[in-house]
Design an enzyme around this catalytic site. Structure first.
Site, PDB file in Angstrom:
ATOM      1  N   HIS A 207      -1.378   7.670  -0.442  1.00  0.00           N
ATOM      2  CA  HIS A 207      -1.230   8.159  -1.828  1.00  0.00           C
ATOM      3  C   HIS A 207      -1.291   6.972  -2.785  1.00  0.00           C
ATOM      4  O   HIS A 207      -0.831   5.874  -2.464  1.00  0.00           O
ATOM      5  CB  HIS A 207       0.109   8.896  -1.976  1.00  0.00           C
ATOM      6  CG  HIS A 207       0.243   9.584  -3.295  1.00  0.00           C
ATOM      7  ND1 HIS A 207       0.653   8.918  -4.421  1.00  0.00           N
ATOM      8  CD2 HIS A 207      -0.016  10.857  -3.676  1.00  0.00           C
ATOM      9  CE1 HIS A 207       0.657   9.772  -5.445  1.00  0.00           C
ATOM     10  NE2 HIS A 207       0.257  10.951  -5.016  1.00  0.00           N
TER      11      HIS A 207
ATOM     12  N   GLU B  46      -8.064  11.714  -5.413  1.00  0.00           N
ATOM     13  CA  GLU B  46      -7.133  11.640  -6.532  1.00  0.00           C
ATOM     14  C   GLU B  46      -7.458  10.428  -7.395  1.00  0.00           C
ATOM     15  O   GLU B  46      -7.020   9.305  -7.088  1.00  0.00           O
ATOM     16  CB  GLU B  46      -5.702  11.517  -6.012  1.00  0.00           C
ATOM     17  CG  GLU B  46      -5.253  12.694  -5.185  1.00  0.00           C
ATOM     18  CD  GLU B  46      -3.745  12.875  -5.265  1.00  0.00           C
ATOM     19  OE1 GLU B  46      -3.319  13.899  -5.793  1.00  0.00           O
ATOM     20  OE2 GLU B  46      -3.025  11.976  -4.841  1.00  0.00           O
TER      21      GLU B  46
ATOM     22  N   ASN C  78       3.349  17.950  -3.916  1.00  0.00           N
ATOM     23  CA  ASN C  78       3.983  16.644  -3.713  1.00  0.00           C
ATOM     24  C   ASN C  78       5.137  16.488  -4.699  1.00  0.00           C
ATOM     25  O   ASN C  78       4.916  16.231  -5.874  1.00  0.00           O
ATOM     26  CB  ASN C  78       2.935  15.543  -3.911  1.00  0.00           C
ATOM     27  CG  ASN C  78       3.532  14.146  -3.832  1.00  0.00           C
ATOM     28  OD1 ASN C  78       4.655  13.978  -3.370  1.00  0.00           O
ATOM     29  ND2 ASN C  78       2.785  13.146  -4.274  1.00  0.00           N
ATOM     30  N   TRP C  79       6.351  16.642  -4.173  1.00  0.00           N
ATOM     31  CA  TRP C  79       7.531  16.586  -5.052  1.00  0.00           C
ATOM     32  C   TRP C  79       7.882  15.154  -5.437  1.00  0.00           C
ATOM     33  O   TRP C  79       8.793  14.948  -6.239  1.00  0.00           O
ATOM     34  CB  TRP C  79       8.736  17.212  -4.353  1.00  0.00           C
ATOM     35  CG  TRP C  79       8.628  18.694  -4.106  1.00  0.00           C
ATOM     36  CD1 TRP C  79       7.558  19.514  -4.386  1.00  0.00           C
ATOM     37  CD2 TRP C  79       9.630  19.543  -3.539  1.00  0.00           C
ATOM     38  NE1 TRP C  79       7.839  20.806  -4.023  1.00  0.00           N
ATOM     39  CE2 TRP C  79       9.107  20.853  -3.500  1.00  0.00           C
ATOM     40  CE3 TRP C  79      10.921  19.326  -3.052  1.00  0.00           C
ATOM     41  CZ2 TRP C  79       9.830  21.935  -2.995  1.00  0.00           C
ATOM     42  CZ3 TRP C  79      11.644  20.394  -2.555  1.00  0.00           C
ATOM     43  CH2 TRP C  79      11.103  21.684  -2.531  1.00  0.00           C
ATOM     44  N   LYS C  80       7.217  14.183  -4.846  1.00  0.00           N
ATOM     45  CA  LYS C  80       7.536  12.763  -5.097  1.00  0.00           C
ATOM     46  C   LYS C  80       9.050  12.547  -4.947  1.00  0.00           C
ATOM     47  O   LYS C  80       9.663  13.166  -4.080  1.00  0.00           O
ATOM     48  CB  LYS C  80       7.031  12.334  -6.475  1.00  0.00           C
ATOM     49  CG  LYS C  80       5.575  12.748  -6.710  1.00  0.00           C
ATOM     50  CD  LYS C  80       4.949  12.037  -7.843  1.00  0.00           C
ATOM     51  CE  LYS C  80       3.583  12.660  -8.101  1.00  0.00           C
ATOM     52  NZ  LYS C  80       2.703  11.789  -8.831  1.00  0.00           N
TER      53      LYS C  80
ATOM     54  N   GLY D 170      -0.441  12.186 -12.814  1.00  0.00           N
ATOM     55  CA  GLY D 170       0.761  12.151 -13.641  1.00  0.00           C
ATOM     56  C   GLY D 170       0.498  11.794 -15.092  1.00  0.00           C
ATOM     57  O   GLY D 170       1.424  11.496 -15.833  1.00  0.00           O
TER      58      GLY D 170
ATOM     59  N   GLU E 276       0.391   6.103  -5.241  1.00  0.00           N
ATOM     60  CA  GLU E 276       1.656   5.424  -5.557  1.00  0.00           C
ATOM     61  C   GLU E 276       2.068   4.497  -4.413  1.00  0.00           C
ATOM     62  O   GLU E 276       2.689   3.460  -4.635  1.00  0.00           O
ATOM     63  CB  GLU E 276       2.738   6.468  -5.894  1.00  0.00           C
ATOM     64  CG  GLU E 276       2.501   7.037  -7.289  1.00  0.00           C
ATOM     65  CD  GLU E 276       2.916   8.479  -7.484  1.00  0.00           C
ATOM     66  OE1 GLU E 276       3.754   8.984  -6.732  1.00  0.00           O
ATOM     67  OE2 GLU E 276       2.361   9.110  -8.410  1.00  0.00           O
TER      68      GLU E 276
HETATM   69  C1  PEP Z   1       0.055  13.607  -6.966  1.00  0.00           C
HETATM   70  O1  PEP Z   1       1.236  13.308  -6.901  1.00  0.00           O
HETATM   71  O2  PEP Z   1      -0.658  13.453  -5.966  1.00  0.00           O
HETATM   72  C2  PEP Z   1      -0.465  14.147  -8.217  1.00  0.00           C
HETATM   73  C3  PEP Z   1      -1.735  14.498  -8.262  1.00  0.00           C
HETATM   74  O3  PEP Z   1       0.401  14.242  -9.275  1.00  0.00           O
HETATM   75  P1  PEP Z   1       0.149  15.064 -10.646  1.00  0.00           P
HETATM   76  O4  PEP Z   1      -0.315  16.447 -10.248  1.00  0.00           O
HETATM   77  O5  PEP Z   1       1.471  15.067 -11.321  1.00  0.00           O
HETATM   78  O6  PEP Z   1      -0.918  14.331 -11.395  1.00  0.00           O
END
Ligand code: PEP
Length: 255
Positions: A96, A167, A11-13, A173, A98
């Site tokens: 997600h 998650e 996931n490049w966000k 993050g 976010e």
């Molecule tokens: C994500 O964006 O779903 C994620 C798990 O990010 P990170 O690996 O940076 O915690």
């Protein structure tokens, strides 16, 4: 022993300009095309989805969208309808953290998105997870059940290969990865919830990834847990070497 093929998402966000995205796509294809034993999905920002589809065409890497709106078209400035992604993306990330916690998307919004994606030639990855105070307050199971119940409200049968990403919000993050024991126990609990709703066979076939500060150093211990079927990776997916190491470790853990 489960026969689920593990899946790793990158996931490049909202990172990388177009040139950077194209470079990373080229590197990832070079490193990961043909890797057996794991499905690899790249989730670039929406602006670079077409570039990703072109760059990865004919490879074993799949393209995913980080988000989609449930309606097919209309006066919804700034949105991308799930139907518009057909032919460009293979996967769509739904729910997600976010989207839920930065953009205020509700459980019901997530359900609408999931229903839209499932009605199209697209595969969803449904993300669920508790916040820190919810875990500390002993409410993790309650939160996960609420999120799953809402997402599955209109779904009678879980499609083959369905993927859930567990998650924990406190691990995304932050560098605070869940321990392999916590991740395994929670993913096993999610699998029991899926069994309660759809039956044991569907739960056994359902893929459940772990996401939250996964990196090249911690992935092997997480991926070797019996219920964890790969990883959803944010930060480390922007580094071709690190992401390739993660994908290879997940494939090796499934052997
Ligand atoms: C994500 O964006 O779903 C994620 C798990 O990010 P990170 O690996 O940076 O915690």
């Amino acid at each position: 022993m489960a026969t689920r093929t593990p899946i790793v998402g990158g996931n490049w966000k909202m990172h990388l300009d177009r040139a950077g995205a194209r470079d990373l796509l080229r590197e990832l294809r070079g490193q990961l095309d043909g890797l057996a034993g794991v499905e690899v999905v790249i989730f670039p920002p929406a602006a670079w989805l077409g570039d990703a589809a072109d760059a990865l065409e004919g490879s074993t890497l799949r393209v995913g969208a980080q988000n989609a709106y449930w309606l097919p078209h209309g006066a919804y400035t700034g949105e991308v309808g799930a139907a518009m992604l057909v032919g460009t993306a293979d996967y769509v990330l739904v729910g997600h953290s976010e989207r839920r916690h930065v953009f205020g998307e509700s459980d019901e919004d997530t359900a609408r998105k999931l229903d839209a994606v499932l009605g199209l030639a697209l595969q969803p990855i449904l993300a669920v997870g508790e916040q820190q105070e919810e875990r500390e307050g002993g409410r993790t199971a309650e939160v996960l059940r609420r999120q799953l119940d809402a997402a599955f409200a209109d779904i009678d049968r879980l499609p083959e290969g369905f993927t859930i990403a567990y998650e924990p919000v406190w691990a995304i993050g932050t560098g605070l990865t869940a321990t392999p024991e916590i991740a395994q126990a929670t993913v096993a609990e999610i699998r029991r919830m899926v069994a309660d709703r759809f039956g044991a066979a569907s739960a056994e076939a359902c893929r459940i990834q772990y996401g939250g500060s996964v990196n090249a150093g911690n992935v092997a211990d997480l991926a070797s847990q019996p219920d964890i079927d790969g990883a959803l990776v944010g930060g480390a997916s922007l580094d071709a070497e690190a992401f390739a190491t993660i994908c290879r470790a997940v494939a090796a853990a499934a052997e």
